[in-house]
Design an enzyme around this catalytic site. Sequence first.
Site, PDB file in Angstrom:
ATOM      1  N   ARG A  71     -45.004  54.641  52.424  1.00 53.07           N
ATOM      2  CA  ARG A  71     -46.762  54.253  52.480  1.00 53.07           C
ATOM      3  C   ARG A  71     -46.809  54.366  53.996  1.00 53.07           C
ATOM      4  NH1 ARG A  71     -49.035  48.454  50.637  1.00 53.07           N
ATOM      5  NH2 ARG A  71     -48.345  48.131  51.917  1.00 53.07           N
ATOM      6  N   ARG A  86     -50.563  52.578  57.590  1.00 56.55           N
ATOM      7  CA  ARG A  86     -50.596  51.571  58.239  1.00 56.55           C
ATOM      8  C   ARG A  86     -50.070  50.508  59.082  1.00 56.55           C
ATOM      9  NH1 ARG A  86     -51.440  47.328  52.517  1.00 56.55           N
ATOM     10  NH2 ARG A  86     -50.800  45.944  54.044  1.00 56.55           N
ATOM     11  N   LYS A  91     -49.415  45.994  43.731  1.00 56.38           N
ATOM     12  CA  LYS A  91     -50.689  45.039  42.849  1.00 56.38           C
ATOM     13  C   LYS A  91     -51.317  45.646  42.790  1.00 56.38           C
ATOM     14  CE  LYS A  91     -50.183  41.869  47.296  1.00 56.38           C
ATOM     15  NZ  LYS A  91     -49.140  42.371  47.663  1.00 56.38           N
ATOM     16  N   ARG A  97     -51.398  33.077  48.462  1.00 55.89           N
ATOM     17  CA  ARG A  97     -50.411  32.960  49.314  1.00 55.89           C
ATOM     18  C   ARG A  97     -49.886  31.976  49.506  1.00 55.89           C
ATOM     19  NH1 ARG A  97     -51.548  39.503  50.500  1.00 55.89           N
ATOM     20  NH2 ARG A  97     -49.397  39.974  51.327  1.00 55.89           N
ATOM     21  N   ARG A 137     -42.660  40.954  57.029  1.00 54.92           N
ATOM     22  CA  ARG A 137     -43.349  40.235  55.745  1.00 54.92           C
ATOM     23  C   ARG A 137     -42.856  39.829  54.576  1.00 54.92           C
ATOM     24  NH1 ARG A 137     -45.785  46.043  55.276  1.00 54.92           N
ATOM     25  NH2 ARG A 137     -46.764  45.590  53.555  1.00 54.92           N
TER      26      ARG A 137
HETATM   27  P1  ADP Z   1     -48.871  43.113  51.177  1.00 52.84           P
HETATM   28  O1  ADP Z   1     -49.160  42.518  50.048  1.00 52.84           O
HETATM   29  O2  ADP Z   1     -48.413  44.614  51.403  1.00 52.84           O
HETATM   30  O3  ADP Z   1     -48.702  43.295  52.915  1.00 52.84           O
HETATM   31  P2  ADP Z   1     -51.878  43.262  52.406  1.00 52.84           P
HETATM   32  O4  ADP Z   1     -52.865  44.300  52.064  1.00 52.84           O
HETATM   33  O5  ADP Z   1     -52.706  42.611  50.488  1.00 52.84           O
HETATM   34  O6  ADP Z   1     -50.820  44.213  51.426  1.00 52.84           O
HETATM   35  O7  ADP Z   1     -51.900  42.568  53.381  1.00 52.84           O
HETATM   36  C1  ADP Z   1     -51.504  42.895  53.931  1.00 52.84           C
HETATM   37  C2  ADP Z   1     -51.316  41.734  55.025  1.00 52.84           C
HETATM   38  O8  ADP Z   1     -52.913  40.463  55.589  1.00 52.84           O
HETATM   39  C3  ADP Z   1     -50.394  40.573  54.908  1.00 52.84           C
HETATM   40  O9  ADP Z   1     -49.365  40.796  56.141  1.00 52.84           O
HETATM   41  C4  ADP Z   1     -51.479  38.693  55.801  1.00 52.84           C
HETATM   42  O10 ADP Z   1     -50.900  39.231  56.900  1.00 52.84           O
HETATM   43  C5  ADP Z   1     -53.147  39.549  55.575  1.00 52.84           C
HETATM   44  N1  ADP Z   1     -52.883  38.216  54.173  1.00 52.84           N
HETATM   45  C6  ADP Z   1     -53.679  39.409  53.188  1.00 52.84           C
HETATM   46  N2  ADP Z   1     -54.198  38.580  52.239  1.00 52.84           N
HETATM   47  C7  ADP Z   1     -53.813  37.221  52.738  1.00 52.84           C
HETATM   48  C8  ADP Z   1     -53.826  36.385  52.197  1.00 52.84           C
HETATM   49  N3  ADP Z   1     -54.214  35.488  50.597  1.00 52.84           N
HETATM   50  N4  ADP Z   1     -53.787  34.804  53.424  1.00 52.84           N
HETATM   51  C9  ADP Z   1     -52.616  35.149  54.485  1.00 52.84           C
HETATM   52  N5  ADP Z   1     -52.675  36.080  55.019  1.00 52.84           N
HETATM   53  C10 ADP Z   1     -53.085  37.254  54.192  1.00 52.84           C
END
Ligand code: ADP
Length: 194
Positions: free
Chosen positions: A128, A134, A14, A89, A145
């Site tokens: 990663r 991270r 993404k 999400r 996740r």
């Molecule tokens: P990835 O898609 O690889 O999990 P992101 O950087 O998009 O990585 O998100 C990392 C974490 O941040 C998620 O696992 C969640 O805990 C939190 N997060 C990100 N965006 C949202 C969202 N829209 N709603 C709830 N939690 C979020």
Amino acid sequence: MLNIAIFGAPGCGKGTQSELIVEKYQLHHISTGDVLRAEMEKQTKLGKLAEGYIQKGHLVPDDLIIKMLADILESNPNEKGFIFDGFPRTITQGEALDHLLRDKNESIIAVLNLDVEEEILTERLSKRGEEQGRCDDNPEIIRKRLETYKVQTEPLIAYYKKQGKHFTVKGNKPVNDVFENIREILDRLIYQNK
Ligand code: ADP
């Protein structure tokens, strides 16, 4: 305005594709994950609250995320459009986004779903984790996740299919080939909406 959301399981690419889209279509990029990590780094109230959820591989509660997103939209009133990366999400977030945009007489034009097989996702995320350190890229949390994605985020596919806005893009290809597919979809939509 051109408003797009990009979603897919963790590790689907993404962030990488969003950067290419931003460059080509001059959109404002909102990555909720990046915003949350910056808040965590600064140890703000939101950052401290979010940390516990992120470290466990859970989603940050909808009310916090929706408020955070509404504030970002409000403080960027003159954009050509937005790319929402990692948002919505949950169905609740999807509905909130529709309302927020409707208040500006706007809507989402397309939701791009980057589709990648689970084994490849796990492989990419572990790599990663080693490279970037991270906090949520370790095997146990990666599994969590992916599960969170399936239970809470995948239902959005049906939500956007019903609106005719859902587009699947195969993400298991070289970065530029994936982007080429995205470009075709977006250019067609832009042409149709002229
Ligand atoms: P990835 O898609 O690889 O999990 P992101 O950087 O998009 O990585 O998100 C990392 C974490 O941040 C998620 O696992 C969640 O805990 C939190 N997060 C990100 N965006 C949202 C969202 N829209 N709603 C709830 N939690 C979020």
